[in-house]
Design an enzyme around this catalytic site. Structure first.
Site, PDB file in Angstrom:
ATOM      1  N   ASP A 107       0.847  -1.198   0.000  1.00  0.00           N
ATOM      2  CA  ASP A 107       0.000   0.000   0.000  1.00  0.00           C
ATOM      3  C   ASP A 107       0.879   1.243   0.000  1.00  0.00           C
ATOM      4  O   ASP A 107       1.942   1.234  -0.623  1.00  0.00           O
ATOM      5  CB  ASP A 107      -0.941  -0.029   1.221  1.00  0.00           C
ATOM      6  CG  ASP A 107      -2.276   0.641   0.930  1.00  0.00           C
ATOM      7  OD1 ASP A 107      -2.371   1.862   1.108  1.00  0.00           O
ATOM      8  OD2 ASP A 107      -3.215  -0.058   0.508  1.00  0.00           O
ATOM      9  N   HIS A 140      -3.729   6.076   3.817  1.00  0.00           N
ATOM     10  CA  HIS A 140      -4.450   4.894   3.352  1.00  0.00           C
ATOM     11  C   HIS A 140      -3.891   3.616   3.970  1.00  0.00           C
ATOM     12  O   HIS A 140      -4.623   2.809   4.544  1.00  0.00           O
ATOM     13  CB  HIS A 140      -4.367   4.840   1.820  1.00  0.00           C
ATOM     14  CG  HIS A 140      -5.299   3.882   1.166  1.00  0.00           C
ATOM     15  ND1 HIS A 140      -4.878   2.674   0.655  1.00  0.00           N
ATOM     16  CD2 HIS A 140      -6.628   3.952   0.912  1.00  0.00           C
ATOM     17  CE1 HIS A 140      -5.909   2.041   0.104  1.00  0.00           C
ATOM     18  NE2 HIS A 140      -6.987   2.795   0.242  1.00  0.00           N
ATOM     19  N   SER A 307     -11.577  -0.609  -0.225  1.00  0.00           N
ATOM     20  CA  SER A 307     -10.264  -0.840   0.381  1.00  0.00           C
ATOM     21  C   SER A 307     -10.395  -1.377   1.790  1.00  0.00           C
ATOM     22  O   SER A 307      -9.650  -2.271   2.208  1.00  0.00           O
ATOM     23  CB  SER A 307      -9.468   0.469   0.452  1.00  0.00           C
ATOM     24  OG  SER A 307      -8.805   0.751  -0.740  1.00  0.00           O
TER      25      SER A 307
END
Length: 353
Positions: A107, A140, A307
């Site tokens: 990620d 994220h 996600s």
């Protein structure tokens, strides 16, 4: 780096991925070659079309594709919370015991956070992760890491940065990271990013790398069968168009249900290629500390998207893998026996946070 839109897919202009076997055949189109971790990126001569070159190489039996761009979800495609929102501190007490299960997270990197400060639950941040707190989508990976920590207490996390702070990466970077995992493969791999391909066919080098990580069953010192289970998001496209790598047959593709748990979240990718789903709306988790995204964050956020539904499913697999092989967990999870099914989203996996 530059991004080009071709056939409603994004690619790196003038780049084709292949292996060494195609180098001599592709030399007439090639200006330069960069090779690392078993992946060759052909930098094409001016005027050469990456899609046409990839097609011709495939027709000659070679594994090739344009260097597709992958985007972290959900910032680029929206959803009810297409950006994170600050929330008060979320309670979480890290477990002390280790389960022996390892979760790989490719990620944006993971920033420092009180939930794991001073602990050893995840591999130390690599040099390339030093700016994991910089960029429009930098939090994220940190958000996903918190969901995994809460859903699979005791699991270890192995972090590799493949997306920049704006949530942008490409196929070459991802495949190289997958190849680096081969020496010590994780039990579960979380991929909360993806994209479309120029021809809606599976990207061959990415497919090969994931299949190789899965591998055949092998005896291990703990007595468990080896083999990585890859879990990937179906994307926030509100579309049934295949979203890769989630649509690969060897991957558990994950969509999102809304807060009711009864319906598909409006933004979620969907279709017969989606295997499982989990809540994706307004989840709370660890985040960056400081003023980012136009708001004041103190280490915690609420965010929505496939996600994060993916992290819940990956965490559920990792938690159950304490007592049985991850592959067996997934087989049992997806066989549908006694489980709720959501149309075009597959088996519903509870959040259990």
């Amino acid at each position: 780096m530059e991004i080009e839109s071709v056939g409603a897919a994004y690619i790196r202009p003038g780049q084709v991925l292949t292996d060494r076997s195609a180098l001599s055949v592709a030399s007439r189109w090639t200006q330069a070659v960069s090779e690392a971790d078993g992946v060759c990126v052909l930098h094409l001569s001016p005027g050469a079309d990456p899609c046409e070159v990839a097609r011709e190489l495939r027709e000659q039996g070679h594994r090739a594709s344009p260097n597709h761009v992958f985007l972290g979800q959900p910032l680029f495609f929206g959803g009810p919370a297409s950006r994170p929102f600050p929330v008060p501190p979320v309670s979480h007490k890290p477990g002390r015991s280790r389960s022996g299960v390892v979760v790989g997270l490719l990620d944006t990197g993971v920033a420092e956070h009180p939930w794991w400060s001073g602990g050893d639950w995840y591999d130390r941040i690599a040099p390339e992760d030093a700016d994991a707190a910089e960029g429009a989508q930098a939090g994220h990976g940190t958000f996903i890491a918190g969901l995994l920590a809460r859903r699979a207490p005791g699991a270890a996390l192995r972090v590799h940065r493949v997306l920049d702070g704006d949530g942008v990466g490409d196929e070459a970077t991802v495949v190289r990271a997958l190849h680096r995992l081969r020496e010590h493969p994780p039990h579960v791999l979380n991929l909360s990013f993806g994209g479309h391909t120029f021809d809606d066919r599976p990207p061959p080098l990415l497919s090969d790398a994931i299949a190789e990580l899965a591998g055949p069953p092998v005896d291990t010192p703990t007595g468990r069968a080896a083999g990585t289970v890859t879990v990937a998001c179906a994307g926030n496209t509100a579309s049934d168009r295949p979203f890769w790598p989630a649509a690969l047959p060897s991957v558990v593709g994950v969509g999102a249900v809304d807060a009711s748990g009864e319906r598909r979240a409006p933004y979620s990718g969907h279709g017969d290629w989606v295997d499982a789903c989990a809540p994706g709306d307004w989840l709370t988790s660890s985040f960056l500390d400081g003023s980012v995204h136009g708001g004041d964050f103190a280490g915690y956020a609420a965010w929505s998207g496939t996600s994060f539904a993916t992290a819940l499913v990956a965490g559920a697999v990792a938690d159950a893998a304490r007592t049985e092989p991850a592959r067996e967990v997934v087989r049992r999870m997806l066989d549908g026996h006694g489980a709720r099914q959501i149309r075009d989203l597959g088996v519903l996996v509870p959040a259990s946070l």
